[in-house]
Each structure stands twice: as structure tokens, then as C-alpha cells.
Design a protein around this motif. Structure first.
Motif, PDB file in Angstrom:
ATOM      1  N   PRO A  37      33.110  59.362  72.119  1.00 49.52           N
ATOM      2  CA  PRO A  37      31.994  58.533  72.518  1.00 49.52           C
ATOM      3  C   PRO A  37      32.269  57.701  73.869  1.00 49.52           C
ATOM      4  CG  PRO A  37      33.235  57.927  70.314  1.00 49.52           C
ATOM      5  CD  PRO A  37      33.780  59.138  70.941  1.00 49.52           C
ATOM      6  N   SER A  38      31.465  57.399  74.616  1.00 50.65           N
ATOM      7  CA  SER A  38      31.651  56.555  75.868  1.00 50.65           C
ATOM      8  C   SER A  38      32.679  57.178  76.578  1.00 50.65           C
ATOM      9  CB  SER A  38      31.869  55.195  75.552  1.00 50.65           C
ATOM     10  OG  SER A  38      30.768  54.559  74.538  1.00 50.65           O
ATOM     11  N   ARG A  40      35.362  58.061  79.405  1.00 46.88           N
ATOM     12  CA  ARG A  40      35.824  57.513  80.820  1.00 46.88           C
ATOM     13  C   ARG A  40      36.733  58.448  81.265  1.00 46.88           C
ATOM     14  NH1 ARG A  40      38.583  53.102  83.222  1.00 46.88           N
ATOM     15  NH2 ARG A  40      37.260  52.169  84.749  1.00 46.88           N
ATOM     16  N   CYS A  60      29.704  60.699  81.640  1.00 50.26           N
ATOM     17  CA  CYS A  60      30.928  60.066  81.790  1.00 50.26           C
ATOM     18  C   CYS A  60      30.995  58.949  82.772  1.00 50.26           C
ATOM     19  CB  CYS A  60      31.990  61.184  82.322  1.00 50.26           C
ATOM     20  SG  CYS A  60      32.255  62.688  81.213  1.00 50.26           S
ATOM     21  N   GLU A  61      31.530  58.078  82.456  1.00 51.55           N
ATOM     22  CA  GLU A  61      31.980  56.972  83.547  1.00 51.55           C
ATOM     23  C   GLU A  61      33.305  57.796  84.143  1.00 51.55           C
ATOM     24  OE1 GLU A  61      32.434  53.181  82.245  1.00 51.55           O
ATOM     25  OE2 GLU A  61      33.425  52.458  83.867  1.00 51.55           O
TER      26      GLU A  61
END
Ligand SMILES: C[S@@+](CC[C@H](N)C(=O)[O-])C[C@H]1O[C@@H](n2cnc3c(N)ncnc32)[C@H](O)[C@@H]1O
Length: 214
Positions: A37-38, A40, A60-61
Motif C-alpha cells: 500500500p502507498s 514509495r 508509486c511515489e
């Protein structure tokens, strides 16, 4: 390879390592990086890789690190973006929503500079460095990422047949560099089409490195 070597590569546009369509191996194995999740993702020695655009498209960051200002300008131009540019104590920082790229030496970055990441994407970073620098590089990746999941793409061939970069990095070496901190899975191994630089039989190897603490 010193910094001048890479600056000269970019100034002379000698960037055969750059894949204009991005890496099919990232497309095949992206869940290593995109599943959390989230996500990066840290991209060390990022050049102007199209893979950054691909990771952004997957939600993605991304945090990239690159020596060459030329490469970074081309990266943002090709993304059609104008970054905000600020200065840290050690690096120039280029930002747009979702993407930050640090201009300067990867080895001079601190974990506080980049913040927490869930993954590391290494394509043509470890293999860009001579053997004498690869131990320090692996330590820096581990330190900056806190042992985050890593997708690592290497090339292996008989080093005596050709000087690097790219340098040959074997499974034994990946194990020696990373086994203390990661469990290592070889996800794919495939011959380089048309040989490496058209000369030397070589094999692309894709690894998943997972934290030992999981
Ligand atoms: C072989 S290229 C790979 C670029 C990119 N990963 C790709 O797949 O296209 C290696 C890149 O690392 C950059 N580089 C080399 N040493 C570096 C360092 N110490 N810190 C930051 N970037 C570096 C070079 O300028 C070059 O763009």
C-alpha cells in the motif's frame, strides 16, 4: 568510475544504457515494488530512465538520485513536467507531485533526505559501479532504504571478455553483498538479445531482495 566519467557520458550523449521504451523486466516484475500500500520507491543512479514514468503510472511515489543535471533535465522534459528546484545542504532537489530527484552523489545522501521508502528499484546501478565500489553501494542502499524490498536487475557475463560498465555481477556476488540483510530470490534469468554491446554473450538476471525481518 569517477563523476567526470559519467558527466562526459551525458555531455556526449553516450547513453547506450538508456532504454527508450523502459525496461520490459520492470513491467514483468513490477509487483515487487507496486504491491505494498502507498508504494514509495527509491531509484538510485536513475539517469533519465523511462521506468520512473512507469512506476508513477502504477501509483508509486518515486525518489530518484542522479549525478547529472543534463540527465535530470531530460527526465523532466520527457515527462512533460517543470519541477520545483530547491537546494539541500548537499544536493539540488527537483520535485513535482509524486516525484523527487536529488542531483548529486548517491553516497552523500542521508536517510532523512529521502524519507521512508517501501522499495528500491535498481536497474543498471549496481552494475554501473566497479567491484571496489559495490560493497559501499550495497551498504548505502540498505542504510537509505532501511532494508526495503528491492527489485534488482543485473547482467552477468565473462568479465575478462569486456571491460565494464556495465560490469558483470554474478549471483554469488549479489548473495555476498546482500545476504546479510535480505533473503534473495532469482526471479528470472534470460540471455541478452543480440549479445551485450553486440559482442559478448550475457545474461540479464532479476532478483527480489526481501527484508530478513519480515
Ligand atoms: C548505467 S547508468 C543507468 C541509469 C538508469 N538506472 C537506467 O537504467 O537508465 C548509471 C547512472 O548513474 C549515474 N551515477 C553514477 N555514479 C553516481 C553517483 N555516485 N551518484 C549518483 N548518480 C551516479 C550516472 O550519471 C548514470 O546516469
Amino acid at each position: 568510475m569517477d563523476h567526470a566519467f559519467w558527466h562526459s557520458k551525458w555531455q556526449n550523449n553516450h547513453i547506450a544504457f538508456h532504454e527508450p521504451q523502459g525496461s520490459p523486466l520492470l513491467v514483468a516484475h513490477h509487483p515487487v515494488l507496486t504491491a505494498p500500500p502507498s508504494p514509495r520507491v527509491l531509484v538510485p543512479l536513475c539517469g533519465k530512465t523511462r521506468d520512473i514514468g512507469y512506476l508513477l503510472s502504477k501509483g508509486c511515489e518515486v525518489v530518484g538520485v542522479e549525478l547529472s543535471e543534463l540527465a535530470i533535465n531530460q527526465l523532466f522534459d520527457e515527462l512533460g513536467e517543470s519541477p520545483e528546484i530547491t537546494q539541500t545542504q548537499t544536493h539540488k532537489r527537483y520535485s513535482i507531485p509524486g516525484l523527487t530527484v536529488f542531483e548529486g552523489d548517491f553516497f552523500a545522501l542521508q536517510r532523512d533526505d529521502i524519507g521512508a521508502v517501501t522499495g528500491v528499484y535498481d536497474r543498471a546501478a549496481l552494475i554501473a559501479l566497479p567491484a571496489s565500489m559495490r560493497g559501499q553501494y550495497a551498504q548505502q542502499v540498505n542504510k537509505l532504504s532501511g532494508g526495503a524490498e528491492q527489485l534488482l536487475i543485473c547482467v552477468d557475463y565473462k568479465q575478462a571478455d569486456m571491460p565494464g560498465p556495465p560490469f558483470a555481477v554474478s549471483t554469488d556476488e549479489v548473495t555476498a553483498l546482500y545476504a546479510p540483510h535480505y533473503s534473495i530470490t532469482l526471479l528470472a534469468s534470460e540471455d541478452v538479445a543480440g549479445k551485450l554491446k553486440g559482442k559478448v554473450p550475457a545474461c540479464n538476471q532479476v532478483y527480489r531482495l526481501s527484508s530478513q525481518t519480515e
